[in-house]
Scaffold this motif. Structure first.
Motif, PDB file in Angstrom:
ATOM      1  N   GLY A  27      10.362   4.867   1.024  1.00 54.09           N
ATOM      2  CA  GLY A  27       9.217   3.924   1.818  1.00 54.09           C
ATOM      3  C   GLY A  27       9.646   2.617   2.073  1.00 54.09           C
ATOM      4  N   THR A  28       9.089   2.073   3.229  1.00 53.24           N
ATOM      5  CA  THR A  28       9.321   1.067   3.618  1.00 53.24           C
ATOM      6  C   THR A  28       7.932   0.404   4.210  1.00 53.24           C
ATOM      7  OG1 THR A  28       9.701   1.320   5.884  1.00 53.24           O
ATOM      8  CG2 THR A  28      11.796   1.094   4.186  1.00 53.24           C
ATOM      9  N   ALA A  29       7.889  -0.782   4.555  1.00 54.51           N
ATOM     10  CA  ALA A  29       6.663  -1.328   5.110  1.00 54.51           C
ATOM     11  C   ALA A  29       6.957  -1.763   6.752  1.00 54.51           C
ATOM     12  CB  ALA A  29       6.048  -2.683   4.625  1.00 54.51           C
ATOM     13  N   GLU A  30       5.845  -1.543   7.427  1.00 53.76           N
ATOM     14  CA  GLU A  30       6.142  -1.678   8.855  1.00 53.76           C
ATOM     15  C   GLU A  30       5.258  -2.752   9.383  1.00 53.76           C
ATOM     16  OE1 GLU A  30       4.528   2.047  11.244  1.00 53.76           O
ATOM     17  OE2 GLU A  30       3.865   2.610   9.078  1.00 53.76           O
ATOM     18  N   PRO A  31       5.432  -3.491  10.672  1.00 53.27           N
ATOM     19  CA  PRO A  31       4.851  -4.536  10.967  1.00 53.27           C
ATOM     20  C   PRO A  31       3.337  -4.104  11.406  1.00 53.27           C
ATOM     21  CG  PRO A  31       6.756  -4.124  12.092  1.00 53.27           C
ATOM     22  CD  PRO A  31       6.865  -2.985  11.381  1.00 53.27           C
ATOM     23  N   GLY A  32       2.419  -4.921  10.768  1.00 53.01           N
ATOM     24  CA  GLY A  32       0.969  -4.879  11.130  1.00 53.01           C
ATOM     25  C   GLY A  32       0.419  -3.953  10.030  1.00 53.01           C
ATOM     26  N   GLU A  33       1.102  -3.390   9.090  1.00 50.53           N
ATOM     27  CA  GLU A  33       0.646  -2.712   8.041  1.00 50.53           C
ATOM     28  C   GLU A  33      -0.356  -3.497   7.072  1.00 50.53           C
ATOM     29  OE1 GLU A  33       1.991   0.294   4.271  1.00 50.53           O
ATOM     30  OE2 GLU A  33       3.325  -0.058   6.082  1.00 50.53           O
ATOM     31  N   PRO A  34      -1.422  -3.187   6.840  1.00 50.19           N
ATOM     32  CA  PRO A  34      -2.400  -3.914   5.931  1.00 50.19           C
ATOM     33  C   PRO A  34      -2.064  -3.821   4.400  1.00 50.19           C
ATOM     34  CG  PRO A  34      -3.529  -1.796   6.551  1.00 50.19           C
ATOM     35  CD  PRO A  34      -2.188  -1.797   7.054  1.00 50.19           C
ATOM     36  N   ALA A  35      -2.476  -4.906   3.678  1.00 46.12           N
ATOM     37  CA  ALA A  35      -2.125  -4.962   2.235  1.00 46.12           C
ATOM     38  C   ALA A  35      -2.859  -3.773   1.637  1.00 46.12           C
ATOM     39  CB  ALA A  35      -2.579  -6.277   1.785  1.00 46.12           C
ATOM     40  N   HIS A  36      -2.160  -3.262   0.548  1.00 49.91           N
ATOM     41  CA  HIS A  36      -2.647  -1.898   0.005  1.00 49.91           C
ATOM     42  C   HIS A  36      -3.201  -2.350  -1.678  1.00 49.91           C
ATOM     43  CE1 HIS A  36      -1.159   0.285   3.220  1.00 49.91           C
ATOM     44  NE2 HIS A  36      -0.146   0.088   3.135  1.00 49.91           N
ATOM     45  N   ALA A  37      -4.499  -2.157  -2.007  1.00 45.60           N
ATOM     46  CA  ALA A  37      -4.945  -2.538  -3.209  1.00 45.60           C
ATOM     47  C   ALA A  37      -4.601  -3.869  -3.729  1.00 45.60           C
ATOM     48  CB  ALA A  37      -4.168  -1.550  -4.332  1.00 45.60           C
ATOM     49  N   GLY A  38      -4.703  -4.804  -2.711  1.00 44.64           N
ATOM     50  CA  GLY A  38      -4.553  -6.253  -2.699  1.00 44.64           C
ATOM     51  C   GLY A  38      -3.203  -6.810  -2.865  1.00 44.64           C
ATOM     52  N   SER A  39      -2.187  -6.135  -2.401  1.00 43.79           N
ATOM     53  CA  SER A  39      -0.977  -6.636  -2.292  1.00 43.79           C
ATOM     54  C   SER A  39      -0.251  -6.289  -1.023  1.00 43.79           C
ATOM     55  CB  SER A  39       0.122  -6.289  -3.497  1.00 43.79           C
ATOM     56  OG  SER A  39      -0.213  -6.835  -4.933  1.00 43.79           O
ATOM     57  N   PRO A  40       0.548  -7.030  -0.388  1.00 45.26           N
ATOM     58  CA  PRO A  40       1.137  -6.679   0.707  1.00 45.26           C
ATOM     59  C   PRO A  40       2.003  -5.459   0.686  1.00 45.26           C
ATOM     60  CG  PRO A  40       1.528  -9.062   0.231  1.00 45.26           C
ATOM     61  CD  PRO A  40       0.958  -8.434  -0.948  1.00 45.26           C
ATOM     62  N   ALA A  41       2.026  -4.859   2.026  1.00 36.87           N
ATOM     63  CA  ALA A  41       2.850  -3.372   1.589  1.00 36.87           C
ATOM     64  C   ALA A  41       4.080  -3.527   1.357  1.00 36.87           C
ATOM     65  CB  ALA A  41       2.487  -2.778   3.100  1.00 36.87           C
ATOM     66  N   MET A  42       4.687  -2.743   0.645  1.00 39.64           N
ATOM     67  CA  MET A  42       6.302  -2.996   0.477  1.00 39.64           C
ATOM     68  C   MET A  42       6.971  -1.596   0.628  1.00 39.64           C
ATOM     69  SD  MET A  42       5.947  -5.093  -3.136  1.00 39.64           S
ATOM     70  CE  MET A  42       7.721  -5.204  -3.204  1.00 39.64           C
ATOM     71  N   ALA A  43       6.714  -0.532   0.146  1.00 34.68           N
ATOM     72  CA  ALA A  43       7.433   0.828   0.267  1.00 34.68           C
ATOM     73  C   ALA A  43       6.364   1.874   0.289  1.00 34.68           C
ATOM     74  CB  ALA A  43       8.111   0.839  -0.879  1.00 34.68           C
ATOM     75  N   SER A  44       5.604   1.969   1.515  1.00 37.55           N
ATOM     76  CA  SER A  44       4.464   2.958   1.622  1.00 37.55           C
ATOM     77  C   SER A  44       4.819   4.447   2.006  1.00 37.55           C
ATOM     78  CB  SER A  44       3.537   2.235   2.353  1.00 37.55           C
ATOM     79  OG  SER A  44       4.060   1.906   3.792  1.00 37.55           O
ATOM     80  N   ARG A  45       4.275   5.348   1.857  1.00 38.13           N
ATOM     81  CA  ARG A  45       4.481   6.862   2.351  1.00 38.13           C
ATOM     82  C   ARG A  45       3.222   7.093   2.599  1.00 38.13           C
ATOM     83  NH1 ARG A  45       7.567   7.486  -2.060  1.00 38.13           N
ATOM     84  NH2 ARG A  45       6.160   6.000  -3.068  1.00 38.13           N
ATOM     85  N   TRP A  46       3.201   7.823   3.764  1.00 38.76           N
ATOM     86  CA  TRP A  46       1.752   8.280   4.478  1.00 38.76           C
ATOM     87  C   TRP A  46       1.339   9.555   4.313  1.00 38.76           C
ATOM     88  CZ3 TRP A  46      -2.030   4.264   6.007  1.00 38.76           C
ATOM     89  CH2 TRP A  46      -1.734   2.959   6.020  1.00 38.76           C
ATOM     90  N   LEU A  47       0.272   9.891   4.366  1.00 40.66           N
ATOM     91  CA  LEU A  47      -0.588  11.441   4.540  1.00 40.66           C
ATOM     92  C   LEU A  47      -1.812  11.224   5.340  1.00 40.66           C
ATOM     93  CD1 LEU A  47       0.443  10.717   0.986  1.00 40.66           C
ATOM     94  CD2 LEU A  47       0.665  13.486   1.605  1.00 40.66           C
ATOM     95  N   SER A  48      -2.129  12.350   5.942  1.00 38.44           N
ATOM     96  CA  SER A  48      -3.389  12.413   6.591  1.00 38.44           C
ATOM     97  C   SER A  48      -3.988  13.667   6.351  1.00 38.44           C
ATOM     98  CB  SER A  48      -3.241  12.006   8.069  1.00 38.44           C
ATOM     99  OG  SER A  48      -2.562  13.325   8.728  1.00 38.44           O
ATOM    100  N   TRP A  49      -5.307  13.546   6.446  1.00 39.17           N
ATOM    101  CA  TRP A  49      -6.321  14.771   5.998  1.00 39.17           C
ATOM    102  C   TRP A  49      -7.503  14.859   6.601  1.00 39.17           C
ATOM    103  CZ3 TRP A  49     -10.473  14.661   1.978  1.00 39.17           C
ATOM    104  CH2 TRP A  49     -10.900  15.888   2.033  1.00 39.17           C
TER     105      TRP A  49
END
Length: 466
Positions: A27-49
């Motif tokens: 995973g990577t961070a993308e421009p405009g991605e919010p901070a998750h759990a109080g820390s800047p995004a670094m290696a995120s993977r996304w799911l939707s439901w």
């Protein structure tokens, strides 16, 4: 890669729930991605439901629970995301029907995640206690995933104050005794029951951990409060009437004959049992104090060897006494007050008298299991560990088929299907089907399983059978 970008999130369908899968460490961070759990995004993977109904959910990660940052959002773009829940390792949130949720895992390593919706049921607020009704035994499901504790919730269990209480209300349609059995819950349930007076006030009438027993009056309303001693999760309980009379094997002269099988399962309601004067290890009540409650069995050993006589599956551990010779003047062969019972070096052809004694108020029903201990099966321990508490007496036998689907308990438990209900009523479990001279497992869809205890994941994938 798939699921690295918000726009390419892995879509979870309703039919895949509860959903679990592994995620690679790419995973990577993308421009405009919010901070998750109080820390800047670094290696995120996304799911939707998209939720089909309103229900609490838990989103959790198993490989990096100390560092994996989890978050749940609503919104249509990265710039418009609104946080619903955030945290490390495990988070809970209330999903609303027809709402799309975006779930993200942010950690530098590989992950194994699970999205687990819980059955709705139970009210967080006493004022909105959920009414339940129907003939007994009455099975009730719910959860306390997003519940809270009110300042006036009673704190009667030392070291375990209220943390997440949920409420139901029930009106009795008979006079008698009921047992509330919450051992099917995946939490240790803290039970508090109240009677509602004509003036509208509440009087506490029963408490218990997993099990509570209550004398009820016809047309009276009762409030049921369920909490958990640690953590939150699914809550499932059964309200069951207790037979009003002493059992047929209440007296030693009427000891139930179990025959001479090498594997025996039996059980009985001990709540209304009595003690006999002049009988060994039995003290009748006196001076207004309750006496012992005892039941009797007899069993003839089929072949010399070591056997285990246990109480696994009983409401509460009572004391087992084993005698040879006359039960009134015989020799005490063994005794135990542990659920796993005792080992008995038994002799072929010898008759053993089995006495179970209790004074515990929450010991409503007792189970007895006999089997050889030389190659001791894990069946009985597994039976209890998985929470199959509706199986009572002979229905607990490894060769019994209480759900009538053609497969004995031993095979069903070993293969992960339910011995309590026909497989068609258990869509989350594999089906057992006849196949040639034996049987086969069939999944209606891909299934994901997590082990109990350690919580380490095991992914089993079964293809739809043709």
């Amino acid at each position: 890669m798939a699921n690295d970008a918000f726009a390419n999130a892995t879509v979870i369908s309703q039919g895949q729930l509860p959903y679990s899968t592994s995620l690679s460490a790419t995973g990577t961070a993308e421009p405009g991605e919010p901070a998750h759990a109080g820390s800047p995004a670094m290696a995120s993977r996304w799911l939707s439901w998209t939720a089909a109904q309103t229900q609490p959910c838990r989103f959790e990660e198993f490989f990096n629970s100390g560092t994996a940052r989890l978050a749940v959002y609503t919104g249509n773009t990265l710039a418009t995301l609104t946080p619903v829940a955030q945290g490390l390792g495990s988070i809970a949130f209330l999903a609303n029907a027809n709402t799309t949720y975006h779930l993200v895992v942010d950690s530098p390593g590989s992950d194994f995640i699970r999205l687990n919706p819980f059955p709705p049921g139970g009210a967080d607020d006493l004022s909105y206690a959920e009414p339940i009704s129907g003939p007994l035994p009455l099975q009730v499901t719910g959860n306390n995933i997003v519940a809270t504790a009110a300042k006036d919730d009673e704190d009667w269990l030392p070291s375990y104050p209220p943390i997440a209480t949920v409420w139901w209300s029930w009106i009795s349609d008979f006079n008698g005794t009921i047992r509330m059995d919450a051992r099917r819950s995946n939490v240790t349930a803290r039970l508090t029951l109240y009677e509602k007076t004509p003036a509208g006030s509440l009087v506490r009438v029963a408490i218990g951990v997993d099990i509570a027993v209550l004398e009820v009056t016809k047309t009276t309303e009762y409030l049921i409060c369920v909490d958990s001693t640690e953590g939150t999760g699914k809550i499932e309980f059964v309200l069951q009437p207790v037979p009003p009379d002493p059992p047929s094997n209440d007296d030693v002269a009427k000891a139930r004959d179990l025959g001479s099988g090498s594997v025996i399962c039996d059980g009985e309601w001990i709540h209304h049992a009595t003690a006999e004067a002049g009988v060994v290890n039995e003290t009748p009540g006196m001076f207004g104090l309750p006496g012992d409650r005892t039941l009797w069995w007899k069993w003839t050993c089929p072949a010399s060897g070591t056997y285990r006589i246990s109480q696994l599956g009983s409401d509460r551990a009572s004391t087992i006494f084993l005698y040879t010779g006359s039960p009134l003047a015989g020799i005490l062969a063994a005794t135990s007050d542990l659920p796993e019972g005792t080992l008995l070096n038994a002799t072929s052809g010898t008759k053993y008298w089995i006495q179970i004694r209790t004074i515990a108020p929450h010991a409503v029903r007792t189970e007895i299991n006999i089997h050889p201990a030389t190659h001791e099966p894990a069946y009985f321990q597994t039976l209890v560990g998985r929470g199959y508490f509706a199986l009572e007496g002979p229905d607990r036998h490894p060769a019994a088929d209480p759900d009538g689907d053609g497969f004995p308990n031993e095979i069903e438990i070993a293969c992960g299907s339910s011995p309590e209900l026909p497989d068609a009523q258990n869509p989350r479990l594999p089906n057992l089907l006849p196949h040639l001279s034996g049987w086969k497992l069939q999944w209606q869809r891909d299934e994901n399983y997590l082990t109990g205890g350690s919580g380490l994941p095991i992914l089993l994938r079964g293809e739809t059978s043709t």
